[in-house]
Design a protein around this motif. Structure first.
Motif, PDB file in Angstrom:
ATOM      1  N   LEU A 526      56.079  11.364 -30.408  1.00  0.00           N
ATOM      2  CA  LEU A 526      55.921  12.505 -29.502  1.00  0.00           C
ATOM      3  C   LEU A 526      56.077  13.823 -30.234  1.00  0.00           C
ATOM      4  O   LEU A 526      55.464  14.820 -29.873  1.00  0.00           O
ATOM      5  CB  LEU A 526      56.933  12.422 -28.359  1.00  0.00           C
ATOM      6  CG  LEU A 526      56.871  11.187 -27.460  1.00  0.00           C
ATOM      7  CD1 LEU A 526      57.788  11.380 -26.265  1.00  0.00           C
ATOM      8  CD2 LEU A 526      55.453  10.900 -27.001  1.00  0.00           C
ATOM      9  N   ASN A 527      56.911  13.844 -31.253  1.00  0.00           N
ATOM     10  CA  ASN A 527      57.149  15.097 -31.952  1.00  0.00           C
ATOM     11  C   ASN A 527      55.915  15.576 -32.693  1.00  0.00           C
ATOM     12  O   ASN A 527      55.722  16.767 -32.908  1.00  0.00           O
ATOM     13  CB  ASN A 527      58.310  14.927 -32.932  1.00  0.00           C
ATOM     14  CG  ASN A 527      58.997  16.237 -33.215  1.00  0.00           C
ATOM     15  OD1 ASN A 527      59.387  16.946 -32.309  1.00  0.00           O
ATOM     16  ND2 ASN A 527      59.109  16.568 -34.481  1.00  0.00           N
ATOM     17  N   PHE A 528      55.078  14.643 -33.109  1.00  0.00           N
ATOM     18  CA  PHE A 528      53.857  15.004 -33.829  1.00  0.00           C
ATOM     19  C   PHE A 528      52.697  15.283 -32.878  1.00  0.00           C
ATOM     20  O   PHE A 528      51.779  15.999 -33.223  1.00  0.00           O
ATOM     21  CB  PHE A 528      53.421  13.865 -34.764  1.00  0.00           C
ATOM     22  CG  PHE A 528      54.428  13.524 -35.805  1.00  0.00           C
ATOM     23  CD1 PHE A 528      55.199  14.497 -36.395  1.00  0.00           C
ATOM     24  CD2 PHE A 528      54.591  12.212 -36.206  1.00  0.00           C
ATOM     25  CE1 PHE A 528      56.128  14.182 -37.362  1.00  0.00           C
ATOM     26  CE2 PHE A 528      55.522  11.883 -37.174  1.00  0.00           C
ATOM     27  CZ  PHE A 528      56.293  12.867 -37.752  1.00  0.00           C
ATOM     28  N   SER A 529      52.725  14.652 -31.711  1.00  0.00           N
ATOM     29  CA  SER A 529      51.501  14.609 -30.932  1.00  0.00           C
ATOM     30  C   SER A 529      51.699  14.881 -29.448  1.00  0.00           C
ATOM     31  O   SER A 529      50.890  14.446 -28.650  1.00  0.00           O
ATOM     32  CB  SER A 529      50.841  13.238 -31.111  1.00  0.00           C
ATOM     33  OG  SER A 529      49.728  13.084 -30.276  1.00  0.00           O
ATOM     34  N   GLN A 530      52.750  15.594 -29.084  1.00  0.00           N
ATOM     35  CA  GLN A 530      52.946  15.865 -27.665  1.00  0.00           C
ATOM     36  C   GLN A 530      53.482  17.268 -27.458  1.00  0.00           C
ATOM     37  O   GLN A 530      54.067  17.869 -28.357  1.00  0.00           O
ATOM     38  CB  GLN A 530      53.945  14.861 -27.061  1.00  0.00           C
ATOM     39  CG  GLN A 530      53.345  13.503 -26.741  1.00  0.00           C
ATOM     40  CD  GLN A 530      52.652  13.479 -25.394  1.00  0.00           C
ATOM     41  OE1 GLN A 530      52.661  14.466 -24.662  1.00  0.00           O
ATOM     42  NE2 GLN A 530      52.043  12.350 -25.068  1.00  0.00           N
ATOM     43  N   GLN A 531      53.287  17.762 -26.266  1.00  0.00           N
ATOM     44  CA  GLN A 531      53.882  19.036 -25.850  1.00  0.00           C
ATOM     45  C   GLN A 531      55.298  18.729 -25.381  1.00  0.00           C
ATOM     46  O   GLN A 531      55.622  18.750 -24.196  1.00  0.00           O
ATOM     47  CB  GLN A 531      53.017  19.660 -24.748  1.00  0.00           C
ATOM     48  CG  GLN A 531      51.617  20.011 -25.254  1.00  0.00           C
ATOM     49  CD  GLN A 531      50.573  19.996 -24.160  1.00  0.00           C
ATOM     50  OE1 GLN A 531      50.629  19.190 -23.240  1.00  0.00           O
ATOM     51  NE2 GLN A 531      49.581  20.867 -24.268  1.00  0.00           N
ATOM     52  N   TRP A 532      56.159  18.432 -26.354  1.00  0.00           N
ATOM     53  CA  TRP A 532      57.485  17.892 -26.057  1.00  0.00           C
ATOM     54  C   TRP A 532      58.341  18.839 -25.217  1.00  0.00           C
ATOM     55  O   TRP A 532      59.214  18.391 -24.479  1.00  0.00           O
ATOM     56  CB  TRP A 532      58.225  17.537 -27.350  1.00  0.00           C
ATOM     57  CG  TRP A 532      58.369  18.676 -28.325  1.00  0.00           C
ATOM     58  CD1 TRP A 532      57.556  18.955 -29.379  1.00  0.00           C
ATOM     59  CD2 TRP A 532      59.374  19.690 -28.326  1.00  0.00           C
ATOM     60  NE1 TRP A 532      57.981  20.086 -30.035  1.00  0.00           N
ATOM     61  CE2 TRP A 532      59.108  20.553 -29.406  1.00  0.00           C
ATOM     62  CE3 TRP A 532      60.483  19.955 -27.529  1.00  0.00           C
ATOM     63  CZ2 TRP A 532      59.889  21.669 -29.706  1.00  0.00           C
ATOM     64  CZ3 TRP A 532      61.274  21.065 -27.819  1.00  0.00           C
ATOM     65  CH2 TRP A 532      60.973  21.906 -28.899  1.00  0.00           C
TER      66      TRP A 532
END
Length: 540
Positions: A526-532
């Motif tokens: 998620l840290n690389f690929s999400q609007q966390w």
């Protein structure tokens, strides 16, 4: 580079909130479900201050391919696709996607997304944004992922079609990594300065840019017209705190509400407190030594073996990292297998791999066979914001003294460290933390090995063999072979020739104010690929 740093974006900090994350095991990507007492409440949070150890280099993803920058710009852009906590591809601006043949990918773009200026997001904007990374004039840092891309075009009112010149099974992940969509008109008008503090960007994500500094951080405000669920946090301030101890004290005092922890050597200091929850989870980050095989003295395999034998991996994992690092037996971390093998199968694979040795006598014997038996001097840079890499080098420095090898660890700014890696100019010996951006065991070998990655890619060793080229070719084929046997051979070549010396798989963590929770599943992906930031909610 997860990316290296990261590619290089894999240098990054990623991770999990305590009440949110139970311990993760091999093969699952570090995914976890919230099980603690903290529950997400309703309502809004006026402001969250997020600690980062260095500012983003740019808000243009094409020129800021690193984890520090992505922490900020992922909140600003909408991406075509995303990876969920298990590493599965999920919708973003693209509501659906298909692969009608091995050379074609088709994406259907949602119709309700708008840029901050109110103009609709179109297929032309999406195609332009994806195609920038394949344009040599742009010189995108994502370009290595677009080597097989022949064309990107809007082929209908809401359709983007990508044509490849050859099969590339890894490309299915790329719109989840480099699929951030910028407004075409704005980017064209600012071809030279897109993403700079003076110009900024024009995107459609959940947060708008209020201010940005390449020195002090950024301030984002909630975008009221975002098509997705309204974020709970109204104002998100990224505050640069370069000194780890100062950051820890700021978090404990409440001056900082949260931060990702990429330094496992600080785990003994970062503990749960009255106002802060801290948890660590296995991440798919591999820390390794890289030897430029075209640079003296590392063009000599005996020198490379001697240095590798001088690293006390197990001792460092306990003494320096407090158990939050595991000895690496392969460049490919066990957390990067996704759904390609069961956790039990992954554990079995890694149990069968030999553990690298720490043996000064053997190191001396290897050096005696080299063209440099009397030793040599070498300077190894490491980023100022990652002091723990310097600690690893200090340990290696002591272990190399009996070989009459003088190692000098040189602290440099993060931007200089990354720029040097991208330059591929006489890299010599480097210490690199690399986190893959998608859950595929062939991902790291495909990026750090082979002739295609030597110029402009991530092959910082400059190493390849016919066997490696065959493996990489097979992994790019439309029908890929079972990765287990192929990776076993690659590991054997690396262990013998030592273009890279895998050292550790590190844990990562998240420190979070107890008044906040991370809602839902969480993993490093998620840290690389999400609007966390949209997952941050007030505690119930």
């Amino acid at each position: 580079m997860n990316r290296p740093i990261g590619g290089w974006r894999r240098l990054t900090a990623v991770i999990a909130a305590s009440a949110l994350l139970p311990a993760a095991g091999c093969g699952g990507g570090g995914s976890a479900r919230s099980t603690g007492p903290a529950k997400a409440g309703t309502g809004e949070v006026a402001k969250v201050t997020w600690g980062i150890d260095s500012a983003p280099r740019s808000l243009d993803p094409a020129h800021a391919y690193d984890g520090k920058s992505a922490l900020v710009y992922q909140q600003v852009y909408d991406s075509l696709l995303y990876l969920d906590a298990a590493g599965r591809i999920v919708p973003g601006l693209a509501t659906s996607w298909s692969q009608p043949d091995p050379l074609t990918y088709v994406y259907r773009i949602r119709t309700d997304a708008k840029f901050w200026d109110g103009k609709p997001v179109t297929a032309e904007d999406a195609a332009f944004s994806l195609g920038r990374h394949a344009d040599k004039k742009v010189a995108s840092e994502f370009a290595t992922y677009f080597g097989a891309v022949k064309s990107v075009a809007a082929t209908g009112p809401g359709t983007v079609t990508v044509k490849l010149s050859r099969p590339d099974p890894f490309f299915r992940y790329i719109p989840a990594l480099a699929g951030q969509v910028v407004q075409r008109a704005f980017a064209t008008a600012h071809a030279k300065d897109l993403g700079t503090p003076q110009v900024g960007t024009m995107a459609s994500g959940p947060y708008k840019v209020e201010s940005f500094s390449a020195a002090t951080g950024a301030t984002l405000v909630r975008n009221p017209s975002w098509w997705g669920p309204k974020a709970a946090v109204k104002r998100l301030e990224f505050k640069v705190v370069g000194d780890p101890e100062t950051l820890r004290l700021a978090a404990q005092s409440g001056a900082v509400d949260g931060t990702f922890l990429s330094d496992p050597s600080l785990s003994r200091r970062w503990r749960d407190g009255r106002g802060m929850t801290v948890k660590w989870v296995p991440s798919p980050q591999t820390v390794y030594l890289s030897f430029d095989v075209a640079t003296v003295p590392f063009d000599d395999v005996h020198v490379r073996r001697a240095v590798s034998l001088s690293v006390d991996r197990r001792g460092l994992s306990t003494a320096l990292f407090g158990g939050h690092a595991r000895v690496a037996r392969s460049l490919t971390p066990p957390e990067s297998w996704g759904d390609l093998a069961s956790p039990d199968k992954v554990r079995s694979i890694y149990a069968g791999l030999p553990e690298p040795s720490f043996d000064t006598a053997k190191a001396k014997a290897e050096l005696a066979q080299s063209r440099h038996p009397q030793g040599f001097q070498v300077t190894v840079p490491y980023p100022a914001s990652m002091k723990w890499l310097g600690d690893v080098l200090q340990s290696l420095q002591q272990n190399l003294k009996p070989l009459n090898i003088t190692l000098t660890a040189k602290q440099v700014p993060f931007q200089e460290y990354v720029g040097n890696l991208y330059s591929h100019e006489k890299l010599g010996l480097q210490l690199i933390p690399y986190t893959p951006e998608y859950p595929d065991p062939a991902g790291i070998p495909s990026l750090v090995l082979g002739t295609e990655q030597i110029k402009g890619g991530f092959n910082t060793s400059g190493f390849s063999t016919p066997e490696i080229e065959k493996f990489l070719s097979q992994q790019r084929a439309a029908k890929r072979p079972d990765p287990v046997a192929g990776l076993g051979r690659i590991d054997a070549v690396i262990a013998d020739q030592q273009p890279y010396a895998p050292l550790f798989y590190t844990d990562s963590g998240l420190a979070l104010n107890r008044e906040l929770v991370f809602d839902g599943d969480y993993s490093v992906w998620l840290n690389f690929s999400q609007q966390w930031a949209t997952r941050l909610k007030p505690a119930a």
